[in-house]
Write a protein that holds these residues in place. Structure first.
Motif: not given
Length: 209
Positions: A122-129
């Motif tokens: 999730a961190l990989w796909k969603l950062y920085p949003q």
């Protein structure tokens, strides 16, 4: 072996046990071995060097046999690698690929409550949003209290579930269907509403979202 340094033995043994308990601590044992093992290394070299000339032939034969075995192993590994190289691909089927893609495309941002196993993805796909409640950098970044807090917030059966969910205060919750005995909308607080669902994952949104 007749003059064992108690401190060296204790440091080596302790670091060895720590290395077995966690792979990340293996480097401590290697450092300790370099520092405190020098006397043992020198003693070993001295033992090998005695009557070295008479042992050269044996050492050469053993070295040649070892080199031959290594070469056979390397050739086999190279052959296996070249055969499987084209077939290699990353498998994301266990991860919420579609769910997070939907979140990125349909929501401007916010805080996502996610479990330990899915946090890094999730961190990989969603950062920085989006901000992530927990990810795989567990021991380096998050204290144990944070891990317990997030776990309780994600588990409707936990005694401190309501308090933990309020403390984390997420805008969205990513849940796995296999974790919940109830429908996701019924398992959490009545205010939470399902905004996305697929065969494996659900996303719930806070009332303000």
């Amino acid at each position: 072996r007749r003059t064992v340094n108690p401190l060296a033995a204790m440091v080596l043994l302790t670091s060895l046990v720590l290395g077995f308990s966690s792979a990340r601590l293996t480097a401590l044992f290697l450092f300790a071995a370099v520092i405190y093992g020098s006397q043992a290394y020198l003693a070993f070299l001295e033992l090998v060097s005695r009557n070295f000339e008479t042992r050269v032939r044996r050492i050469k034969r053993a070295g040649a046999l070892l080199a031959a075995c290594c070469m056979v192993f390397l050739v086999f590994e190279a052959y296996h690698f070249l055969r499987s190289f084209r077939a290699f691909s990353l498998d994301y089927s266990r991860y919420p690929e579609k769910a997070l893609q939907w979140l990125v495309e349909n929501r401007p941002g916010g805080k996502l409550l996610v479990d330990f196993n899915m946090g890094s993805y999730a961190l990989w796909k969603l950062y920085p949003q989006f901000l992530i409640s927990l990810d795989g950098r567990y021991e380096e970044v998050y204290p144990e209290s944070t891990v317990q807090l997030v776990s309780a917030a994600l588990d409707p059966r936990a005694v401190s579930h309501a308090e933990s969910l309020k403390a984390v205060s997420p805008d969205y919750i990513l849940t796995r269907k296999e974790r919940l005995a109830l429908d996701p909308a019924e398992a959490f607080l009545p205010d939470w509403k399902p905004v996305y669902s697929d065969e494996k994952f659900d996303i719930l949104a806070a009332p303000s979202r």
